[in-house]
Write an enzyme that holds these catalytic residues in place. Structure first.
Site, mmCIF file in Angstrom:
data_model
loop_
_atom_site.group_PDB
_atom_site.id
_atom_site.type_symbol
_atom_site.label_atom_id
_atom_site.label_comp_id
_atom_site.label_asym_id
_atom_site.label_seq_id
_atom_site.Cartn_x
_atom_site.Cartn_y
_atom_site.Cartn_z
ATOM 1 N N ASN A 1 0.806 -1.221 0.000
ATOM 2 C CA ASN A 1 0.000 0.000 0.000
ATOM 3 C C ASN A 1 0.839 1.271 0.000
ATOM 4 O OD1 ASN A 1 -1.825 -2.155 1.597
ATOM 5 N ND2 ASN A 1 -3.088 -0.767 0.389
ATOM 6 N N ILE B 1 1.150 6.771 0.515
ATOM 7 C CA ILE B 1 0.316 5.721 1.094
ATOM 8 C C ILE B 1 -0.966 5.639 0.282
ATOM 9 C CG2 ILE B 1 -0.897 4.939 3.160
ATOM 10 C CD1 ILE B 1 1.220 6.628 4.758
ATOM 11 N N CYS B 2 -1.229 4.456 -0.255
ATOM 12 C CA CYS B 2 -2.372 4.257 -1.146
ATOM 13 C C CYS B 2 -3.322 3.253 -0.488
ATOM 14 C CB CYS B 2 -1.917 3.697 -2.495
ATOM 15 S SG CYS B 2 -0.533 4.573 -3.212
ATOM 16 N N ILE B 3 -4.398 3.772 0.036
ATOM 17 C CA ILE B 3 -5.381 2.909 0.698
ATOM 18 C C ILE B 3 -6.665 2.993 -0.092
ATOM 19 C CG2 ILE B 3 -6.659 2.427 2.805
ATOM 20 C CD1 ILE B 3 -4.384 3.745 4.341
#
Length: 101
Positions: free
Chosen positions: A88, A95-97
């Site tokens: 993620n 930060i890739c959520i």
């Protein structure tokens, strides 16, 4: 990553951020140390300890939150400034959520 965003935030939002940061510095969550920037409260950085029992154990990871002009309606973007391998986290540290409601 952009520089200061203070001029884009309302005075009420800036006061709330300042108050919440003071509380986080006074009583931080376990494993997190907030690094204050006295000149720019929109520059939110912290050191996060790697959790025990994970590949990140004994690590210390610097993170940064970027508050956009629509904050708090839109959440901040988060970046790892310390290189980390995680599904993620993009190569540039973002930060890739993916959240589905």
């Amino acid at each position: 990553m952009s520089s200061s965003n203070v001029e884009n935030l309302t005075p009420n939002v800036l006061r709330k951020i300042s108050k919440e940061l003071a509380e986080l510095i006074k009583t931080p969550p376990e494993g997190i140390k907030v690094i204050p920037n006295e000149e720019d409260v929109s520059d939110i950085q912290a050191i996060v300890e790697g959790p025990a029992g994970t590949p990140y154990q004994n690590g210390a990871f610097r993170v940064k939150l970027l508050l956009g002009k629509s904050f708090p309606s839109v959440p901040p973007k988060g970046y790892f400034q310390t290189k980390i391998f995680h599904p993620n986290v993009s190569r540039n540290g973002e930060i890739c959520i993916g959240m589905k409601i």
